[in-house]
Design a protein around this motif. Sequence first.
Motif, PDB file in Angstrom:
ATOM      1  N   GLU A  91     100.932  75.949  89.611  1.00  0.00           N
ATOM      2  CA  GLU A  91     101.317  75.470  88.897  1.00  0.00           C
ATOM      3  C   GLU A  91     103.093  75.244  88.675  1.00  0.00           C
ATOM      4  OE1 GLU A  91      98.594  75.692  86.066  1.00  0.00           O
ATOM      5  OE2 GLU A  91      98.966  74.136  85.115  1.00  0.00           O
ATOM      6  N   PHE A  92     102.861  76.185  88.614  1.00  0.00           N
ATOM      7  CA  PHE A  92     104.597  76.986  88.360  1.00  0.00           C
ATOM      8  C   PHE A  92     105.692  76.148  89.110  1.00  0.00           C
ATOM      9  CE2 PHE A  92     108.447  79.250  89.019  1.00  0.00           C
ATOM     10  CZ  PHE A  92     108.918  79.471  87.866  1.00  0.00           C
ATOM     11  N   TYR A  93     105.199  76.318  90.223  1.00  0.00           N
ATOM     12  CA  TYR A  93     106.116  75.538  91.420  1.00  0.00           C
ATOM     13  C   TYR A  93     106.110  74.406  91.570  1.00  0.00           C
ATOM     14  CZ  TYR A  93     106.136  79.937  94.596  1.00  0.00           C
ATOM     15  OH  TYR A  93     106.490  80.966  94.730  1.00  0.00           O
ATOM     16  N   LEU A  94     105.090  73.515  90.905  1.00  0.00           N
ATOM     17  CA  LEU A  94     104.473  72.114  91.035  1.00  0.00           C
ATOM     18  C   LEU A  94     105.924  71.516  89.952  1.00  0.00           C
ATOM     19  CD1 LEU A  94     101.069  70.889  92.355  1.00  0.00           C
ATOM     20  CD2 LEU A  94     103.780  70.618  92.813  1.00  0.00           C
ATOM     21  N   LYS A  95     105.541  72.216  88.435  1.00  0.00           N
ATOM     22  CA  LYS A  95     106.228  71.958  87.123  1.00  0.00           C
ATOM     23  C   LYS A  95     107.182  72.517  87.483  1.00  0.00           C
ATOM     24  CE  LYS A  95     102.851  71.663  84.003  1.00  0.00           C
ATOM     25  NZ  LYS A  95     101.140  72.730  83.331  1.00  0.00           N
ATOM     26  N   ASN A  96     107.946  73.078  88.353  1.00  0.00           N
ATOM     27  CA  ASN A  96     109.348  73.501  88.066  1.00  0.00           C
ATOM     28  C   ASN A  96     110.271  73.304  88.870  1.00  0.00           C
ATOM     29  OD1 ASN A  96     109.795  76.149  85.828  1.00  0.00           O
ATOM     30  ND2 ASN A  96     108.282  75.994  86.574  1.00  0.00           N
ATOM     31  N   SER A  97     110.010  72.744  90.007  1.00  0.00           N
ATOM     32  CA  SER A  97     110.690  72.558  91.333  1.00  0.00           C
ATOM     33  C   SER A  97     111.875  71.059  90.648  1.00  0.00           C
ATOM     34  CB  SER A  97     109.963  72.232  92.764  1.00  0.00           C
ATOM     35  OG  SER A  97     109.506  70.291  92.671  1.00  0.00           O
ATOM     36  N   GLY A 122     111.778  71.449  84.413  1.00  0.00           N
ATOM     37  CA  GLY A 122     111.206  72.934  84.160  1.00  0.00           C
ATOM     38  C   GLY A 122     112.536  73.777  83.820  1.00  0.00           C
ATOM     39  N   GLU A 123     112.575  75.135  83.060  1.00  0.00           N
ATOM     40  CA  GLU A 123     113.234  75.991  83.286  1.00  0.00           C
ATOM     41  C   GLU A 123     114.291  76.409  84.335  1.00  0.00           C
ATOM     42  OE1 GLU A 123     113.101  79.334  80.250  1.00  0.00           O
ATOM     43  OE2 GLU A 123     111.556  77.520  78.954  1.00  0.00           O
ATOM     44  N   TYR A 124     113.032  76.851  85.486  1.00  0.00           N
ATOM     45  CA  TYR A 124     113.110  77.981  86.555  1.00  0.00           C
ATOM     46  C   TYR A 124     113.496  76.783  87.721  1.00  0.00           C
ATOM     47  CZ  TYR A 124     112.646  81.781  83.815  1.00  0.00           C
ATOM     48  OH  TYR A 124     111.357  82.890  83.506  1.00  0.00           O
ATOM     49  N   SER A 125     113.937  75.379  87.136  1.00  0.00           N
ATOM     50  CA  SER A 125     114.345  74.328  88.157  1.00  0.00           C
ATOM     51  C   SER A 125     115.298  74.474  89.944  1.00  0.00           C
ATOM     52  CB  SER A 125     114.957  72.997  87.862  1.00  0.00           C
ATOM     53  OG  SER A 125     115.289  72.114  89.067  1.00  0.00           O
ATOM     54  N   ALA A 126     114.690  73.783  91.053  1.00  0.00           N
ATOM     55  CA  ALA A 126     115.479  73.872  91.951  1.00  0.00           C
ATOM     56  C   ALA A 126     116.280  72.579  92.243  1.00  0.00           C
ATOM     57  CB  ALA A 126     115.033  74.316  92.986  1.00  0.00           C
ATOM     58  N   LYS A 127     116.347  72.313  91.632  1.00  0.00           N
ATOM     59  CA  LYS A 127     116.688  70.851  91.529  1.00  0.00           C
ATOM     60  C   LYS A 127     116.239  69.491  92.479  1.00  0.00           C
ATOM     61  CE  LYS A 127     118.428  69.985  87.384  1.00  0.00           C
ATOM     62  NZ  LYS A 127     117.972  69.859  86.682  1.00  0.00           N
ATOM     63  N   SER A 128     114.984  69.931  92.795  1.00  0.00           N
ATOM     64  CA  SER A 128     114.180  69.158  94.002  1.00  0.00           C
ATOM     65  C   SER A 128     112.872  69.213  94.024  1.00  0.00           C
ATOM     66  CB  SER A 128     114.444  69.985  95.349  1.00  0.00           C
ATOM     67  OG  SER A 128     113.932  69.528  96.357  1.00  0.00           O
ATOM     68  N   SER A 186     111.847  73.370  98.296  1.00  0.00           N
ATOM     69  CA  SER A 186     112.503  74.470  97.041  1.00  0.00           C
ATOM     70  C   SER A 186     111.641  75.814  97.089  1.00  0.00           C
ATOM     71  CB  SER A 186     112.340  73.471  95.598  1.00  0.00           C
ATOM     72  OG  SER A 186     111.304  73.271  95.900  1.00  0.00           O
ATOM     73  N   ILE A 187     110.360  75.860  97.397  1.00  0.00           N
ATOM     74  CA  ILE A 187     109.872  76.819  98.086  1.00  0.00           C
ATOM     75  C   ILE A 187     110.312  77.669  98.928  1.00  0.00           C
ATOM     76  CG2 ILE A 187     107.656  78.141  98.707  1.00  0.00           C
ATOM     77  CD1 ILE A 187     106.531  76.260  97.162  1.00  0.00           C
ATOM     78  N   LEU A 188     110.467  77.077 100.391  1.00  0.00           N
ATOM     79  CA  LEU A 188     111.399  77.391 101.385  1.00  0.00           C
ATOM     80  C   LEU A 188     112.135  78.283 100.504  1.00  0.00           C
ATOM     81  CD1 LEU A 188     109.637  75.495 104.342  1.00  0.00           C
ATOM     82  CD2 LEU A 188     109.442  77.807 103.766  1.00  0.00           C
ATOM     83  N   TRP A 189     113.705  77.502 100.907  1.00  0.00           N
ATOM     84  CA  TRP A 189     115.331  77.689 100.774  1.00  0.00           C
ATOM     85  C   TRP A 189     115.492  78.330  99.247  1.00  0.00           C
ATOM     86  CZ3 TRP A 189     116.828  79.496 104.830  1.00  0.00           C
ATOM     87  CH2 TRP A 189     117.002  78.974 105.816  1.00  0.00           C
ATOM     88  N   ASP A 190     114.666  78.577  97.918  1.00  0.00           N
ATOM     89  CA  ASP A 190     114.970  78.502  96.924  1.00  0.00           C
ATOM     90  C   ASP A 190     114.195  80.200  96.014  1.00  0.00           C
ATOM     91  OD1 ASP A 190     115.800  79.252  94.100  1.00  0.00           O
ATOM     92  OD2 ASP A 190     115.952  76.464  93.808  1.00  0.00           O
ATOM     93  N   TYR A 191     112.732  79.434  95.858  1.00  0.00           N
ATOM     94  CA  TYR A 191     111.648  80.570  95.215  1.00  0.00           C
ATOM     95  C   TYR A 191     111.888  81.803  96.335  1.00  0.00           C
ATOM     96  CZ  TYR A 191     111.425  76.731  91.979  1.00  0.00           C
ATOM     97  OH  TYR A 191     111.424  76.628  90.960  1.00  0.00           O
ATOM     98  N   ARG A 192     111.151  81.178  97.428  1.00  0.00           N
ATOM     99  CA  ARG A 192     111.168  82.261  98.969  1.00  0.00           C
ATOM    100  C   ARG A 192     112.121  82.385  99.535  1.00  0.00           C
ATOM    101  NH1 ARG A 192     108.488  84.354  95.214  1.00  0.00           N
ATOM    102  NH2 ARG A 192     106.747  84.415  95.057  1.00  0.00           N
TER     103      ARG A 192
END
Lengths: 84, 254
Positions: B36-42, B45-51, B57-63
């Motif tokens: 849910e965090f990834y879906l809402k933030n990608s 949201g505050e922790y956005s990867a702007k993608s 965004s998980i592959l190259w930003d969050y993880r």
Amino acid sequence: MIEIQLIILLILVILGLIFSYLAILERDLLKAVGFSAVQAIAYSIALYILMAPDIVLAYVAIAVGIYTALLVFVVSKTTRYEVV
Amino acid sequence: MKKLIPLIVILLTIFGLAHYIAPKLPPQTELRPLGEFYLKNSYFGEYSAKSPEVVTSILWDYRGVDTFFETSVFFLAIIGSLTVFRLNKKEERLAKQKPKEFTGGLTLVVKSVTKIIVVMILAVSASIALHGHLTPGGGFQGGSALAVAPLLIIAAYSKYALEEHGLDKTRALILRSIGLLGIALVALVPLLTGGFIMQNQPIFPAEIKGQLVSGSLIYYNLFEFLAVGGGFTAVFLLLAIPEKVFKEILGVGE
């Protein structure tokens, strides 16, 4: 209407299982590589139905193209028939 | 017919297990908190990867560090296979010469079709990689699609056709090294402005001239695309050296 997708998924996964079984049994290694490629195609369509397009893009290129070609190279460098 | 009996047994076992186990598994009705965090933030949201593409965004930003090490493992595998096939300069020149019995590849029909398809593969692979932050796909997927193009040329023409047109093992390795270097540099750039390693927002611009580029994601995808394509091409060029030539080089008889 999710039943149609589930039935297609079932058929594809069983097809993949059958072809991987054939690939294990086959003594002619080039034919075995072909069977394994058919299994890869079945699985890639199955992954598409499971809504994983990222995996499909990697899986199609690797399992159908690169993996098959690598094994054909290896077969051409060694022998074609498996001898037990 | 005898071959089919184990297959039928396997199929029956799987169907039986599915019939008994599947109803007992609890169905997943709610999103897990992490998902849910990834879906809402990608994108928002505050922790956005702007993608808008959550997977990239998980592959190259969050993880991102996970993917970085995954790429390093891939490079170690490529380097390992290059070490197995190592040749000195003289031997490399020998491997580039056409053997006497070389007839020029497959028939005209196959060659003409290959010409068209190679261009299409290049276009599709570039679109997979460079649109990786907008649509499904990304650097690795695009790179492995890119590697199919030289493979087709090797199959239809020969490895000599590739080398005569300038794509030899060294060039492929240079391409691969540019990719790896680019990934490392993009990962280190945020340190200059007081960020963390592999940080994306707000250090990289999310949009360039109104086009969404999702910060660092597009650079990572581009460099991974080059790296994976170059690495696979180098291995294929080495594998395509005929076994006979190799035996001559190594001085091993039949």
